[in-house]
Design a protein around this motif. Structure first.
Motif, PDB file in Angstrom:
ATOM      1  N   THR A  91      -6.966   3.027  -1.282  1.00  0.00           N
ATOM      2  CA  THR A  91      -7.561   1.937  -2.048  1.00  0.00           C
ATOM      3  C   THR A  91      -7.662   2.279  -3.529  1.00  0.00           C
ATOM      4  OG1 THR A  91      -9.775   2.746  -1.446  1.00  0.00           O
ATOM      5  CG2 THR A  91      -8.841   0.993  -0.100  1.00  0.00           C
ATOM      6  N   ALA A  96      -4.180   2.022  -4.954  1.00  0.00           N
ATOM      7  CA  ALA A  96      -3.789   0.617  -5.046  1.00  0.00           C
ATOM      8  C   ALA A  96      -4.485  -0.098  -6.195  1.00  0.00           C
ATOM      9  CB  ALA A  96      -4.095  -0.101  -3.734  1.00  0.00           C
ATOM     10  N   ASN A  97      -5.613   0.442  -6.660  1.00  0.00           N
ATOM     11  CA  ASN A  97      -6.365  -0.171  -7.756  1.00  0.00           C
ATOM     12  C   ASN A  97      -5.875   0.260  -9.140  1.00  0.00           C
ATOM     13  OD1 ASN A  97      -8.082  -1.722  -6.189  1.00  0.00           O
ATOM     14  ND2 ASN A  97      -9.587  -0.087  -5.956  1.00  0.00           N
ATOM     15  N   THR A 127      -4.003   0.079 -12.349  1.00  0.00           N
ATOM     16  CA  THR A 127      -3.352  -1.022 -13.066  1.00  0.00           C
ATOM     17  C   THR A 127      -2.864  -0.620 -14.461  1.00  0.00           C
ATOM     18  OG1 THR A 127      -5.509  -1.770 -13.904  1.00  0.00           O
ATOM     19  CG2 THR A 127      -4.707  -2.782 -11.857  1.00  0.00           C
ATOM     20  N   ARG A 149      -0.565  -1.899  -2.315  1.00  0.00           N
ATOM     21  CA  ARG A 149      -1.645  -2.880  -2.336  1.00  0.00           C
ATOM     22  C   ARG A 149      -1.490  -3.876  -1.170  1.00  0.00           C
ATOM     23  NH1 ARG A 149      -1.071  -4.580  -7.535  1.00  0.00           N
ATOM     24  NH2 ARG A 149      -2.098  -2.658  -8.241  1.00  0.00           N
ATOM     25  N   ASN A 150      -0.258  -4.266  -0.883  1.00  0.00           N
ATOM     26  CA  ASN A 150      -0.017  -5.168   0.245  1.00  0.00           C
ATOM     27  C   ASN A 150      -0.337  -4.494   1.576  1.00  0.00           C
ATOM     28  OD1 ASN A 150       0.842  -7.363  -1.288  1.00  0.00           O
ATOM     29  ND2 ASN A 150       2.975  -6.662  -1.331  1.00  0.00           N
ATOM     30  N   LYS A 178      -4.082  -4.522   2.081  1.00  0.00           N
ATOM     31  CA  LYS A 178      -4.530  -5.837   2.551  1.00  0.00           C
ATOM     32  C   LYS A 178      -4.298  -5.991   4.047  1.00  0.00           C
ATOM     33  CE  LYS A 178      -3.673  -8.256  -1.830  1.00  0.00           C
ATOM     34  NZ  LYS A 178      -2.810  -9.262  -2.523  1.00  0.00           N
TER      35      LYS A 178
END
Length: 314
Positions: free
Chosen positions: A82, A85-86, A88, A114-115, A118
């Motif tokens: 996580t 994935a965060n 940016t 990130r997908n 989810k």
């Protein structure tokens, strides 16, 4: 933690996406090492890594170890997924040769991860429930009359120091305040806390990671030279040791900038942060978590309390 439910295991595709994202998100091993040190709370995991190896091999060894022992490390693995994935901000890649291409690869790899995150919504929700329960436990602790009275007493002692012009006496009293505050939040302040002039040196443990502490109360902001000294101490410790530097009157801009790149070993705290904790606007654990997360994701080692409390950073 308790063993994970076999029906709620992280998929192999997600494991592979994590490897790709970590490999491409950081070009220099020092940047990768900084991110992992701030993100993986179990220091024994990072102690297994050989930083002389190739970056892709380092990532593979780490992720494979977590995945192969998911019944033990699922929370660590999920947190790493996580937090990765965060990511940016890829400006650190844009400045390199063929920077645009490196940024494109990193963005694509992180987006793919990130997908995958989810797709593991049930496990992510379970992890968030763990964090929520921990926050509720802290709130209950802070609501106890004895704890509130103790922190209020420390706040009054700190207020009394604000008008002091005796550095030695002020240092001794600040040392007492910090030691007791760290004890309230179960941060295991070590007996090595000591005072020399305006500066306090100590150590504590937070989320299974050892931290060196320096606290300085001087009229001017702490300079790059002082932060260099702290970084030098950390470089002689184990690779997974971090530093918390508290400067009541803040830090120079050049010092913050110099230590916000490469291997980020420090997080910075000032008098406004300390006051927010003493006034009960945020607890010390949450403050450290937010600062460490910001350092790992963006490289900003000096996240201000105003930004935290106004929700500009989560």
């Amino acid at each position: 933690m308790a063993e994970s439910d076999p029906s709620k295991r992280i998929a192999p595709a997600a494991i592979q996406s994590l490897k790709e994202a970590l490999t491409y998100a950081y070009w220099y091993k020092s940047d990768l090492q900084s991110f992992l040190t701030h993100t993986v709370s179990d220091s024994t995991i990072l102690a297994r890594l050989d930083w002389g190896d190739y970056k892709r091999n380092i990532v593979a060894k780490l992720v494979d170890h977590l995945a192969q022992n998911e019944h033990i490390y699922q929370r660590q693995l999920l947190r790493l997924m996580t937090e990765t994935a965060n990511i940016t901000d890829f400006n650190h890649l844009a400045r390199l040769d063929d920077g645009a291409e490196k940024v494109q690869k990193a963005e694509a790899a992180v987006a793919a991860l990130r997908n995958q995150v989810k797709g593991h919504g049930d496990i992510v929700a379970e992890e968030k429930n763990v964090e929520r329960r921990r926050a509720e436990t802290h709130q209950k602790l802070m609501a106890l009359a004895a704890v509130k009275e103790h922190i209020e007493q420390l706040k009054q002692e700190y207020f009394a120091l604000l008008g002091s012009d005796n550095p030695q006496q002020r240092g001794y009293k600040l040392e007492k305040i910090l030691r007791e505050l760290f004890e309230v939040f179960d941060l295991d302040p070590k007996a090595s806390f000591r005072i020399e002039g305006e500066q306090i040196d100590g150590a504590f443990t937070f989320e299974a990671t050892d931290y060196l502490l320096e606290a300085k109360w001087q009229a001017e902001p702490v300079s790059a030279k002082h932060l260099d000294g702290m970084a030098g101490k950390l470089s002689r410790k184990l690779d997974n040791t971090l530093g918390l530097y508290l400067s009541i009157n803040g830090f120079s801009e050049d010092g913050v900038k110099a230590h916000s790149s490469g291997r980020r070993m420090l997080i910075l705290m000032d008098g406004s942060d300390l006051m927010a904790v003493l006034e009960g606007r945020i607890d010390l654990i949450q403050l450290l978590l937010r600062k460490r997360r910001e350092a790992s994701q963006t490289g900003n080692i000096y996240l201000g309390i105003h930004e935290i409390l106004t929700g500009k950073h989560s």
